[in-house]
Design a protein around this motif. Structure first.
Motif, PDB file in Angstrom:
ATOM      1  N   PHE A  23       0.847  -1.183   0.000  1.00  0.00           N
ATOM      2  CA  PHE A  23       0.000   0.000   0.000  1.00  0.00           C
ATOM      3  C   PHE A  23       0.887   1.239   0.000  1.00  0.00           C
ATOM      4  N   ASN A  24       0.620   2.145  -0.953  1.00  0.00           N
ATOM      5  CA  ASN A  24       1.425   3.354  -1.099  1.00  0.00           C
ATOM      6  C   ASN A  24       0.571   4.602  -0.906  1.00  0.00           C
ATOM      7  N   ALA A  25       1.226   5.676  -0.487  1.00  0.00           N
ATOM      8  CA  ALA A  25       0.538   6.944  -0.282  1.00  0.00           C
ATOM      9  C   ALA A  25       0.316   7.647  -1.615  1.00  0.00           C
ATOM     10  N   ASP A  26      -0.760   8.454  -1.672  1.00  0.00           N
ATOM     11  CA  ASP A  26      -0.970   9.291  -2.855  1.00  0.00           C
ATOM     12  C   ASP A  26      -0.500  10.720  -2.538  1.00  0.00           C
ATOM     13  N   PRO A  27      -0.387  11.577  -3.548  1.00  0.00           N
ATOM     14  CA  PRO A  27       0.221  12.902  -3.344  1.00  0.00           C
ATOM     15  C   PRO A  27      -0.564  13.841  -2.428  1.00  0.00           C
ATOM     16  N   ALA A  28      -1.853  13.621  -2.242  1.00  0.00           N
ATOM     17  CA  ALA A  28      -2.639  14.524  -1.394  1.00  0.00           C
ATOM     18  C   ALA A  28      -2.219  14.395   0.066  1.00  0.00           C
ATOM     19  N   ASP A  29      -2.217  15.515   0.786  1.00  0.00           N
ATOM     20  CA  ASP A  29      -1.835  15.515   2.202  1.00  0.00           C
ATOM     21  C   ASP A  29      -2.854  16.339   2.970  1.00  0.00           C
ATOM     22  N   ALA A  30      -3.825  15.662   3.573  1.00  0.00           N
ATOM     23  CA  ALA A  30      -4.899  16.359   4.286  1.00  0.00           C
ATOM     24  C   ALA A  30      -4.388  17.126   5.499  1.00  0.00           C
ATOM     25  N   SER A  31      -3.222  16.736   6.015  1.00  0.00           N
ATOM     26  CA  SER A  31      -2.667  17.416   7.198  1.00  0.00           C
ATOM     27  C   SER A  31      -1.859  18.651   6.830  1.00  0.00           C
ATOM     28  N   GLU A  32      -1.606  18.846   5.530  1.00  0.00           N
ATOM     29  CA  GLU A  32      -0.860  20.001   5.022  1.00  0.00           C
ATOM     30  C   GLU A  32       0.536  20.105   5.629  1.00  0.00           C
ATOM     31  N   GLY A  33       1.094  18.966   6.036  1.00  0.00           N
ATOM     32  CA  GLY A  33       2.482  18.926   6.477  1.00  0.00           C
ATOM     33  C   GLY A  33       2.782  19.589   7.795  1.00  0.00           C
ATOM     34  N   VAL A  34       1.768  19.903   8.614  1.00  0.00           N
ATOM     35  CA  VAL A  34       2.038  20.568   9.895  1.00  0.00           C
ATOM     36  C   VAL A  34       2.723  19.593  10.849  1.00  0.00           C
ATOM     37  N   PRO A  35       3.453  20.099  11.847  1.00  0.00           N
ATOM     38  CA  PRO A  35       4.101  19.209  12.813  1.00  0.00           C
ATOM     39  C   PRO A  35       3.113  18.226  13.438  1.00  0.00           C
ATOM     40  N   LEU A  36       3.597  17.003  13.663  1.00  0.00           N
ATOM     41  CA  LEU A  36       2.733  15.920  14.119  1.00  0.00           C
ATOM     42  C   LEU A  36       3.402  15.157  15.258  1.00  0.00           C
ATOM     43  N   VAL A  37       2.650  14.906  16.330  1.00  0.00           N
ATOM     44  CA  VAL A  37       3.087  14.021  17.411  1.00  0.00           C
ATOM     45  C   VAL A  37       2.073  12.890  17.509  1.00  0.00           C
ATOM     46  N   VAL A  38       2.556  11.650  17.525  1.00  0.00           N
ATOM     47  CA  VAL A  38       1.697  10.466  17.599  1.00  0.00           C
ATOM     48  C   VAL A  38       1.868   9.821  18.970  1.00  0.00           C
ATOM     49  N   LEU A  39       0.772   9.693  19.702  1.00  0.00           N
ATOM     50  CA  LEU A  39       0.804   9.072  21.027  1.00  0.00           C
ATOM     51  C   LEU A  39       0.462   7.589  20.927  1.00  0.00           C
ATOM     52  N   ILE A  40       1.312   6.723  21.505  1.00  0.00           N
ATOM     53  CA  ILE A  40       1.062   5.282  21.545  1.00  0.00           C
ATOM     54  C   ILE A  40       1.336   4.762  22.958  1.00  0.00           C
ATOM     55  N   ASN A  41       0.805   3.582  23.248  1.00  0.00           N
ATOM     56  CA  ASN A  41       1.122   2.905  24.515  1.00  0.00           C
ATOM     57  C   ASN A  41       0.925   1.400  24.335  1.00  0.00           C
ATOM     58  N   GLY A  42       0.963   0.664  25.421  1.00  0.00           N
ATOM     59  CA  GLY A  42       0.854  -0.788  25.353  1.00  0.00           C
ATOM     60  C   GLY A  42      -0.477  -1.284  24.848  1.00  0.00           C
ATOM     61  N   GLY A  43      -1.491  -0.417  24.811  1.00  0.00           N
ATOM     62  CA  GLY A  43      -2.790  -0.790  24.266  1.00  0.00           C
ATOM     63  C   GLY A  43      -2.939  -0.453  22.800  1.00  0.00           C
ATOM     64  N   SER A  44      -1.898   0.098  22.183  1.00  0.00           N
ATOM     65  CA  SER A  44      -1.924   0.406  20.747  1.00  0.00           C
ATOM     66  C   SER A  44      -1.486  -0.843  19.999  1.00  0.00           C
ATOM     67  N   ALA A  45      -2.389  -1.412  19.226  1.00  0.00           N
ATOM     68  CA  ALA A  45      -2.095  -2.710  18.623  1.00  0.00           C
ATOM     69  C   ALA A  45      -2.486  -2.748  17.160  1.00  0.00           C
ATOM     70  N   SER A  46      -1.820  -3.644  16.428  1.00  0.00           N
ATOM     71  CA  SER A  46      -2.218  -4.018  15.090  1.00  0.00           C
ATOM     72  C   SER A  46      -2.301  -2.833  14.133  1.00  0.00           C
ATOM     73  N   ALA A  47      -3.514  -2.459  13.705  1.00  0.00           N
ATOM     74  CA  ALA A  47      -3.659  -1.367  12.746  1.00  0.00           C
ATOM     75  C   ALA A  47      -3.060  -0.068  13.288  1.00  0.00           C
ATOM     76  N   SER A  48      -3.140   0.146  14.604  1.00  0.00           N
ATOM     77  CA  SER A  48      -2.510   1.328  15.211  1.00  0.00           C
ATOM     78  C   SER A  48      -1.007   1.313  14.977  1.00  0.00           C
ATOM     79  N   GLU A  49      -0.422   0.137  15.069  1.00  0.00           N
ATOM     80  CA  GLU A  49       1.023   0.013  14.908  1.00  0.00           C
ATOM     81  C   GLU A  49       1.439   0.207  13.448  1.00  0.00           C
ATOM     82  N   ILE A  50       0.549  -0.132  12.519  1.00  0.00           N
ATOM     83  CA  ILE A  50       0.822   0.141  11.109  1.00  0.00           C
ATOM     84  C   ILE A  50       0.969   1.646  10.902  1.00  0.00           C
ATOM     85  N   VAL A  51       0.003   2.419  11.430  1.00  0.00           N
ATOM     86  CA  VAL A  51       0.034   3.868  11.282  1.00  0.00           C
ATOM     87  C   VAL A  51       1.281   4.447  11.948  1.00  0.00           C
ATOM     88  N   ALA A  52       1.505   4.053  13.199  1.00  0.00           N
ATOM     89  CA  ALA A  52       2.650   4.599  13.942  1.00  0.00           C
ATOM     90  C   ALA A  52       3.970   4.240  13.267  1.00  0.00           C
TER      91      ALA A  52
END
Length: 435
Positions: A279-308
């Motif tokens: 799976f590849n990304a397309d050129p559109a960026d809905a976040s407009e490239g602003v700074p991003l912090v992603v919060l995870i913990n021991g309950g972040s699993a599977s699909a969450s880990e794909i994103v992170a």
């Protein structure tokens, strides 16, 4: 303890699960059998199986019908493969399908097995489990007074299910402490997968509690609304994936794509043809490239880990929190006759840089443990502007004497240490960028 996707209405589903029988995913139909599936059947072992079945039927202390023996044999075949493969009877199969739509009955808790113990992967937001204070990592040692030791995952989940409104008592063990009871009332669980709000001027929060079929679309709408609520521009975003047990694979891809303009998001490898996906990304960026912090913990699993994992590999955002759950396998749901199905592990997924997170998890860039915030009360103090005859400020502007501060409305970051640290980091990144 996780879910996954549909894509075809009810056909075969390819998904990333964390262990709970409730959730699943599906981007492709089931693939053709592998070549060695045509190998000759082991006749000696089949004769032994038939002999054992015959002996049980003739000699067991109570009569046992053929159907029961054969279904138990099927369950036995799957139980020794891995924690996420299972034989789904009609009720289990129906509930699995319901879970990807965002509405199902129960406690709102994702569970898995660890060393024969029933372990909480994560409570789901706004459910009886989360309101009762159940935490990731809690061991469920008893259900209504009956020990869970020796139960299969499906058997334990069946015991926790029940009519909405009925009560259940779970005995929990937390971090080596003493067992304690929690009474919960079962409910129809309606999960809103995406929530968003402004944390501060220019800084938005997007919270994903599960990856459901429409989660990608909802995140796109949330980002647009945050910009609109902040006069068309954001300075930073916190993407909160804590206690998110996973869900639909395609939704995880769509969410990640909202933050990337190009590159690989995730790929899977397995033995059947359709298990090898990219799976590849397309050129559109809905976040407009602003700074991003992603919060995870021991309950972040599977699909969450794909994103992170994808956002970390592309250095698109800073991961903060604690190590994730470590569920990196893919399950395919194979419908059988009589409304039954197999949930079978068919592949592993990998981050863009080829990392398998199976049994290891995603390690955050900045480790921030969970903590409780307590604020000190400001004592009475006198400032220069309070003194009689003080000089004015040559730069202009009103004096700022001490005085009673106006009460501010409560904000999520006020009582959430990890979230407050994420917001502080975003503000620091914004300062260094000159925003």
């Amino acid at each position: 303890m996780s879910h996954f996707h549909r894509l075809t209405p009810l056909a075969l589903a390819l998904g990333l699960l964390v262990g709970s029988p409730a959730l699943q995913a599906a981007p492709e139909p089931v693939a053709a059998p592998v070549e060695n599936a045509k190998a000759p059947l082991p006749l000696d072992e089949l004769r032994t199986f038939a002999e054992v079945m015959d002996r049980i039927k003739s000699a067991y202390v109570e009569p046992v019908d053929d159907k029961t023996l054969l279904e138990n044999a099927i369950k036995g075949m799957l139980s020794n493969l891995d924690p996420h493969s299972a034989y789904l009877e009609p009720e289990d199969f129906a509930e699995l399908q319901e879970s990807t739509s965002g509405e199902f009955g129960g406690l709102g808790i994702e569970v898995g097995m660890e060393d024969s113990f029933l372990k909480v992967v994560s409570p789901i937001d706004d459910t009886p489990a989360s309101r009762a204070g159940i935490q990731p990592g809690d061991l469920i040692v008893k259900i209504d007074g009956q020990p869970t030791k020796g139960l299969s995952l499906m058997e334990a989940v069946d015991k926790m299910r029940g009519k909405a409104g009925s009560k259940i008592v779970l005995t929990l063990l937390r971090e080596g402490g003493q067992p304690f009871d929690v009474e919960l009332q079962r409910a129809v669980i309606k999960v809103k997968s995406v929530k968003s709000q402004l944390l501060d001027d220019g800084y938005g929060l997007v919270r994903i509690s599960q990856f459901q079929i429409n989660t990608g679309e909802e995140v796109g709408k949330a980002l647009a609304k945050l910009r609109k609520d902040n006069n068309g521009k954001l300075r930073g975003i916190v993407l909160d994936l804590r206690n998110n047990p996973g869900g639909v694979l395609q939704a995880a891809v769509e969410v990640t794509d909202h933050f990337l303009k190009k590159g690989l998001i995730v790929y899977t490898e397995g033995r059947i043809a359709n298990s090898e996906l990219r799976f590849n990304a397309d050129p559109a960026d809905a976040s407009e490239g602003v700074p991003l912090v992603v919060l995870i913990n021991g309950g972040s699993a599977s699909a969450s880990e794909i994103v992170a994992g994808a956002l970390q590999d592309h250095k698109r955002g800073v991961l903060m929190g604690t190590d994730s759950f470590g569920k990196g396998s893919v399950q395919t749901v194979l419908p059988l006759n009589n409304d039954r199905a197999l949930k079978l592990t068919t592949a592993l997924y990998y981050t863009p840089k080829g990392r398998s997170i199976q049994a290891q998890g995603i390690v955050p860039d900045i480790e921030v443990a969970r903590a409780k915030l307590t604020r000190e009360q400001d004592g009475e103090s006198i400032k220069e502007a309070d003194l009689a005859g003080h000089l004015g400020n040559g730069n202009g502007g009103a004096d700022k004497p001490s005085g009673k501060k106006s009460e501010k409305p409560a904000r999520p970051q006020d009582d959430d240490y990890q979230l407050s640290q994420a917001l502080n980091l975003l503000k620091g990144l914004s300062v260094t960028r000159g925003d």
